[in-house]
Design a protein around this motif. Structure first.
Motif, short mmCIF file in Angstrom:
data_model
loop_
_atom_site.label_atom_id
_atom_site.label_comp_id
_atom_site.label_asym_id
_atom_site.label_seq_id
_atom_site.Cartn_x
_atom_site.Cartn_y
_atom_site.Cartn_z
N GLY A 40 0.79 -1.22 0.00
CA GLY A 40 0.00 0.00 0.00
C GLY A 40 0.83 1.28 0.00
N LYS A 43 3.96 1.70 -4.60
CA LYS A 43 4.90 1.15 -5.60
C LYS A 43 4.20 0.93 -6.95
N SER A 44 3.09 0.18 -6.91
CA SER A 44 2.40 -0.11 -8.18
C SER A 44 1.87 1.17 -8.82
N THR A 45 1.42 2.09 -7.98
CA THR A 45 0.91 3.37 -8.51
C THR A 45 2.02 4.13 -9.24
N1 LIG Z 1 -7.64 1.21 -7.88
C1 LIG Z 1 -7.51 1.83 -6.71
N2 LIG Z 1 -8.51 2.57 -6.19
C2 LIG Z 1 -8.37 3.22 -5.00
N3 LIG Z 1 -7.27 3.18 -4.24
C3 LIG Z 1 -6.23 2.46 -4.70
C4 LIG Z 1 -6.29 1.73 -5.95
N4 LIG Z 1 -5.11 1.11 -6.15
C5 LIG Z 1 -4.35 1.43 -5.07
N5 LIG Z 1 -5.01 2.23 -4.21
C6 LIG Z 1 -4.49 2.79 -2.95
O1 LIG Z 1 -3.35 3.58 -3.25
C7 LIG Z 1 -2.33 3.36 -2.29
C8 LIG Z 1 -1.07 2.83 -3.00
O2 LIG Z 1 -1.35 1.56 -3.58
P1 LIG Z 1 -0.31 0.74 -4.43
O3 LIG Z 1 0.43 1.66 -5.31
O4 LIG Z 1 -1.05 -0.37 -5.08
O5 LIG Z 1 0.67 0.16 -3.31
P2 LIG Z 1 1.82 -0.93 -3.38
O6 LIG Z 1 1.96 -1.37 -4.79
O7 LIG Z 1 3.03 -0.26 -2.82
O8 LIG Z 1 1.37 -2.05 -2.49
C9 LIG Z 1 -2.91 2.40 -1.26
O9 LIG Z 1 -3.43 3.15 -0.21
C10 LIG Z 1 -4.00 1.70 -2.01
O10 LIG Z 1 -5.02 1.28 -1.14
#
Ligand SMILES: Nc1ncnc2c1ncn2[C@@H]1O[C@H](COP(=O)(O)OP(=O)(O)O)[C@@H](O)[C@H]1O
Ligand SMILES: [Mg+2]
Length: 238
Positions: A40, A43-45
């Motif tokens: 969370g 990273k993926s974002t």
């Molecule tokens: N599609 C989405 N809609 C709403 N919130 C999201 C979505 N994808 C990720 N998040 C939120 O954005 C934040 C960063 O997520 P993400 O980049 O997936 O984290 P990681 O890849 O580091 O685990 C987290 O708080 C996650 O809950």
């Protein structure tokens, strides 16, 4: 030397959720850069923002002197940036070869280039060659990850971004995947690697960025991160 990719003051949101808060990140040609952080963190974002799936509200993403913000995802692929998302999205009903052919389709390569690309993939992953005519859904998790990576390489990217390629795989397979990532890098592709397995990632990487609750809190040479107390405690399992 100028960086290949440079994020400057990038902010990304999901509705009201501020998922990336002032991200500054640089990747130089030939590097392997690890992006570490707990679940969370963002990273993926970060990868989704670079590859144009998410448009940042603020900031710039410079690629070879051009700002990518607002460029559609398929155009970003054509510019040489490939994003292999989490969870290996291969086409389970298609064969290994058909999956690879689809990887080239995004950049409309000609038949000869497609054939060469498939040969390169099979050199890198002999196990895929043995399974060329098998449907992808029948492959093991590790083989599916290999296929996802190979498919990404079909467009001959300059930058390959991998989102947790080791997720759910046995340690021995993780080692194999890491070795191949190193080999892909040696052959000239710059790599941005997200990993929960920080130990494996920092062994491979030149440099690393640590992201915590939407912010970069640290960036250093990989060997410095490996020796850092906070990193050891938080990510390397002291
Ligand atoms: N599609 C989405 N809609 C709403 N919130 C999201 C979505 N994808 C990720 N998040 C939120 O954005 C934040 C960063 O997520 P993400 O980049 O997936 O984290 P990681 O890849 O580091 O685990 C987290 O708080 C996650 O809950
Ligand atoms: Mg993630």
């Amino acid at each position: 030397m100028k960086p290949l990719l440079k994020l400057k003051g990038v902010h990304s949101f999901y509705g009201k959720i501020h998922a990336l808060n002032d991200i500054n990140l640089e990747i130089y040609e030939g590097e392997i850069v690890a992006l570490l952080g707990s679940n969370g963190a963002g990273k993926s974002t970060t990868l989704k923002t670079i590859s144009g799936i998410i448009k940042p509200k603020e900031g710039t993403i410079e690629w070879e002197g051009e700002n990518l913000v607002g460029t559609p995802a398929h155009k970003i692929v054509e510019k040489g940036i490939i994003h292999i998302p989490e969870g290996r999205r291969i086409f389970g009903g298609l064969t290994v070869t058909e999956n690879l052919e689809l990887g080239a389709f995004t950049v409309r390569k000609n038949k000869k280039q497609i054939k060469e690309g498939i040969e390169r993939a099979f050199d890198l992953f002999p196990r895929l060659k043995e399974r060329a005519k098998q449907t992808a859904g029948t492959l093991s998790g590790g083989e599916q990850q290999m296929l996802a990576i190979s498919r990404g390489l079909m467009s001959q990217p300059k930058l390959l971004m991998l989102d947790e390629p080791s997720m759910g795989l046995a340690p021995i397979i993780v080692q194999e995947i890491m070795k191949i990532i190193k080999e892909i890098n040696k052959q000239g592709t710059t790599i941005l690697l997200i990993e929960q397995n920080a130990k494996a990632a920092l062994k491979l990487a030149n440099r690393g960025y640590v992201i915590e609750t939407s912010k970069i809190i640290m960036h250093e040479e990989a060997n410095v991160l490996r020796a850092d107390d906070k990193i050891i405690k938080a990510y390397l399992g002291a």
